[in-house]
Design an enzyme around this catalytic site. Structure first.
Site, PDB file in Angstrom:
ATOM      1  N   THR A  86       6.713  44.581  -1.073  1.00 57.19           N
ATOM      2  CA  THR A  86       5.259  45.399  -0.814  1.00 57.19           C
ATOM      3  C   THR A  86       4.510  44.654   0.429  1.00 57.19           C
ATOM      4  OG1 THR A  86       5.361  45.923  -3.050  1.00 57.19           O
ATOM      5  CG2 THR A  86       3.375  46.338  -1.750  1.00 57.19           C
TER       6      THR A  86
ATOM      7  N   LYS B 288       3.787  52.953  -1.093  1.00 52.05           N
ATOM      8  CA  LYS B 288       3.818  52.114  -1.936  1.00 52.05           C
ATOM      9  C   LYS B 288       2.179  51.430  -2.099  1.00 52.05           C
ATOM     10  CE  LYS B 288       4.792  48.931  -4.617  1.00 52.05           C
ATOM     11  NZ  LYS B 288       4.809  49.123  -6.221  1.00 52.05           N
TER      12      LYS B 288
ATOM     13  N   LYS C 170      -3.480  40.930  -3.024  1.00 49.42           N
ATOM     14  CA  LYS C 170      -2.530  41.144  -1.761  1.00 49.42           C
ATOM     15  C   LYS C 170      -2.420  42.634  -1.279  1.00 49.42           C
ATOM     16  CE  LYS C 170       1.642  41.709  -2.241  1.00 49.42           C
ATOM     17  NZ  LYS C 170       3.074  42.190  -2.158  1.00 49.42           N
TER      18      LYS C 170
HETATM   19  P1  NAP Z   1       7.613  36.695  -7.384  1.00 49.73           P
HETATM   20  O1  NAP Z   1       8.250  36.692  -8.583  1.00 49.73           O
HETATM   21  O2  NAP Z   1       6.546  35.885  -7.142  1.00 49.73           O
HETATM   22  O3  NAP Z   1       8.735  36.222  -6.290  1.00 49.73           O
HETATM   23  C1  NAP Z   1       8.528  35.867  -4.942  1.00 49.73           C
HETATM   24  C2  NAP Z   1       9.772  35.685  -4.090  1.00 49.73           C
HETATM   25  O4  NAP Z   1       9.128  35.343  -2.727  1.00 49.73           O
HETATM   26  C3  NAP Z   1      10.428  34.369  -4.811  1.00 49.73           C
HETATM   27  O5  NAP Z   1      11.876  34.406  -4.323  1.00 49.73           O
HETATM   28  C4  NAP Z   1       9.785  33.290  -3.726  1.00 49.73           C
HETATM   29  O6  NAP Z   1      10.628  32.191  -3.647  1.00 49.73           O
HETATM   30  C5  NAP Z   1       9.841  33.863  -2.563  1.00 49.73           C
HETATM   31  N1  NAP Z   1       8.759  33.616  -1.478  1.00 49.73           N
HETATM   32  C6  NAP Z   1       7.585  33.525  -1.822  1.00 49.73           C
HETATM   33  N2  NAP Z   1       6.923  32.849  -0.446  1.00 49.73           N
HETATM   34  C7  NAP Z   1       7.710  32.516   0.354  1.00 49.73           C
HETATM   35  C8  NAP Z   1       8.135  32.057   1.469  1.00 49.73           C
HETATM   36  N3  NAP Z   1       6.777  31.535   2.244  1.00 49.73           N
HETATM   37  N4  NAP Z   1       9.166  31.715   1.974  1.00 49.73           N
HETATM   38  C9  NAP Z   1      10.403  32.193   1.312  1.00 49.73           C
HETATM   39  N5  NAP Z   1      10.333  32.765   0.107  1.00 49.73           N
HETATM   40  C10 NAP Z   1       9.102  32.916  -0.340  1.00 49.73           C
HETATM   41  O7  NAP Z   1       7.466  38.086  -6.952  1.00 49.73           O
HETATM   42  P2  NAP Z   1       8.056  39.646  -7.495  1.00 49.73           P
HETATM   43  O8  NAP Z   1       6.944  39.995  -8.693  1.00 49.73           O
HETATM   44  O9  NAP Z   1       9.384  39.403  -7.381  1.00 49.73           O
HETATM   45  O10 NAP Z   1       7.611  40.448  -6.324  1.00 49.73           O
HETATM   46  C11 NAP Z   1       8.259  40.397  -5.217  1.00 49.73           C
HETATM   47  C12 NAP Z   1       7.762  41.449  -4.167  1.00 49.73           C
HETATM   48  O11 NAP Z   1       8.031  42.808  -5.028  1.00 49.73           O
HETATM   49  C13 NAP Z   1       6.363  41.408  -3.924  1.00 49.73           C
HETATM   50  O12 NAP Z   1       6.066  42.063  -2.541  1.00 49.73           O
HETATM   51  C14 NAP Z   1       5.654  42.550  -5.090  1.00 49.73           C
HETATM   52  O13 NAP Z   1       4.376  42.999  -4.571  1.00 49.73           O
HETATM   53  C15 NAP Z   1       6.682  43.322  -4.956  1.00 49.73           C
HETATM   54  N6  NAP Z   1       6.694  44.125  -6.445  1.00 49.73           N
HETATM   55  C16 NAP Z   1       6.448  43.393  -7.551  1.00 49.73           C
HETATM   56  C17 NAP Z   1       6.651  44.117  -8.578  1.00 49.73           C
HETATM   57  C18 NAP Z   1       6.270  43.643  -9.893  1.00 49.73           C
HETATM   58  O14 NAP Z   1       6.074  44.280 -10.967  1.00 49.73           O
HETATM   59  N7  NAP Z   1       6.304  42.233 -10.202  1.00 49.73           N
HETATM   60  C19 NAP Z   1       6.589  45.554  -8.801  1.00 49.73           C
HETATM   61  C20 NAP Z   1       6.779  46.161  -7.383  1.00 49.73           C
HETATM   62  C21 NAP Z   1       6.909  45.723  -6.504  1.00 49.73           C
HETATM   63  P3  NAP Z   1      10.385  30.903  -4.521  1.00 49.73           P
HETATM   64  O15 NAP Z   1      11.295  31.312  -5.685  1.00 49.73           O
HETATM   65  O16 NAP Z   1      11.085  29.814  -3.906  1.00 49.73           O
HETATM   66  O17 NAP Z   1       8.840  30.768  -4.947  1.00 49.73           O
END
Ligand code: NAP
Length: 297
Positions: A94, A170, A239
């Site tokens: 997102t 989104k 965010k």
């Molecule tokens: P998350 O569990 O916090 O995972 C974040 C990912 O991004 C991890 O792989 C992290 O790596 C990586 N990352 C963060 N900062 C980075 C950087 N500076 N350089 C390289 N890698 C980096 O988040 P998530 O819940 O999976 O969400 C991922 C995306 O999907 C977001 O944009 C979120 O808004 C969207 N989303 C989330 C949901 C939900 O319910 N969770 C639903 C729909 C969409 P590390 O493991 O090394 O920290």
């Protein structure tokens, strides 16, 4: 198909696993390499660099925010520098409308393809291949991606030939979910202060006029005050509301409720609760109503 997958957080784990299970050859990369281990167990190959995850026909990114995607896409050895001509970057994070526009231009200049495919659904839905995919891009870019979207989701909506439109859709959806969480939190605080059982109240709502998944999922979490572990963290909610407001400013669309939500999420983050689920907005409604045990008598 040969696929790279970058970003094995809560969402990426399930999405990449489902691509493996659908029979694709998947090469995974994550900044913290230990998160690749379950994927390797499932049959994926671990890449040690972003560039090594970009050797196939398609590379997905599922990263936290704009900063993460910018780094992975534009740094030396990043996706734009590494992807083959005619290969496709599918951006499922997102991210902002502005970054999606920048990625469209950069991949176009490099002779590569770009599609935006953000998703609705929490980590449980990602693990169960039940996401809703909101896709945008040119038809010849999207068409070969259909089996990949089918592997991660239950339904794909193609909304535009311009990728950034999917990001706008989104963000608008997440604004609406945050609005539901805030209003539900206020309503629950209201009746709870009068002695009504929180769970019974949510059950009444969700079995009558408010049977939609957003009310069911967040009603349950708010009733139980269950904000850990976060499915979607409050800092990610902040965010997304900020990104919705940025798009709204660009389009000259006032969104006063989004401005209020920005401040509510900012309060959570400023008070050390940014890691909690975004339904922890309910703690603010409860606190304001004097419902928390540590509130002054
Ligand atoms: P998350 O569990 O916090 O995972 C974040 C990912 O991004 C991890 O792989 C992290 O790596 C990586 N990352 C963060 N900062 C980075 C950087 N500076 N350089 C390289 N890698 C980096 O988040 P998530 O819940 O999976 O969400 C991922 C995306 O999907 C977001 O944009 C979120 O808004 C969207 N989303 C989330 C949901 C939900 O319910 N969770 C639903 C729909 C969409 P590390 O493991 O090394 O920290």
């Amino acid at each position: 198909m040969d696929i790279g997958f970058i970003g094995l957080g809560k969402m990426g784990q399930g999405m990449a696993t489902n691509l493996v299970q659908a029979g694709h050859r998947v090469t995974v990369y994550n900044r913290s390499p230990e998160k690749a281990e379950p994927l390797v167990q499932a049959g994926a190959t671990a890449a040690h660099t972003v560039a090594d995850a970009c050797r196939g026909e398609v590379v997905f990114t599922m990263l936290a925010d704009d900063r993460a995607v910018e780094g992975v896409a534009f740094d030396d050895g990043g996706i734009v520098a590494s992807l083959a001509p005619d290969a496709t970057h599918v951006s499922s994070s997102t991210i902002s409308v502005a970054l999606s526009e920048r990625l469209t231009a950069a991949h176009g200049e490099a002779g590569q393809r770009y599609a935006a495919a953000p998703v609705f659904g929490r980590p449980e839905a990602a693990a169960a291949a039940k996401l809703f995919v909101v896709a945008a891009g040119e038809p010849q870019v999207l068409q070969p991606l259909t089996p990949l979207f089918d592997a991660i989701g239950q339904r794909t909506f193609v909304v535009s030939e311009e990728p950034h439109t999917a990001n706008l859709v989104k963000l608008s959806g997440n604004f609406l979910i945050a609005s539901v969480i805030e209003s539900l939190s206020e309503a629950v605080a209201l009746v709870a202060k009068a002695g009504v059982d929180r769970q019974q109240y949510v059950d009444i709502l969700t079995s009558t006029l408010f049977s939609a998944p957003a009310y069911q999922t967040y009603g349950g979490l708010i009733a139980r005050r269950q904000f850990e572990p976060a499915g979607f963290a409050a800092q990610l909610g902040l965010k997304d509301v900020r990104l919705a407001l940025a798009a709204a400013e660009q389009l000259e669309v006032p969104m006063p409720v989004a401005s209020l939500l920005r401040d509510r999420f900012l309060t959570l983050v400023a008070t050390g609760a940014g890691h909690l689920d975004w339904s922890a907005l309910a703690t603010l409604a409860d606190r304001d109503a004097g419902l928390l045990s540590d509130d002054p008598a």
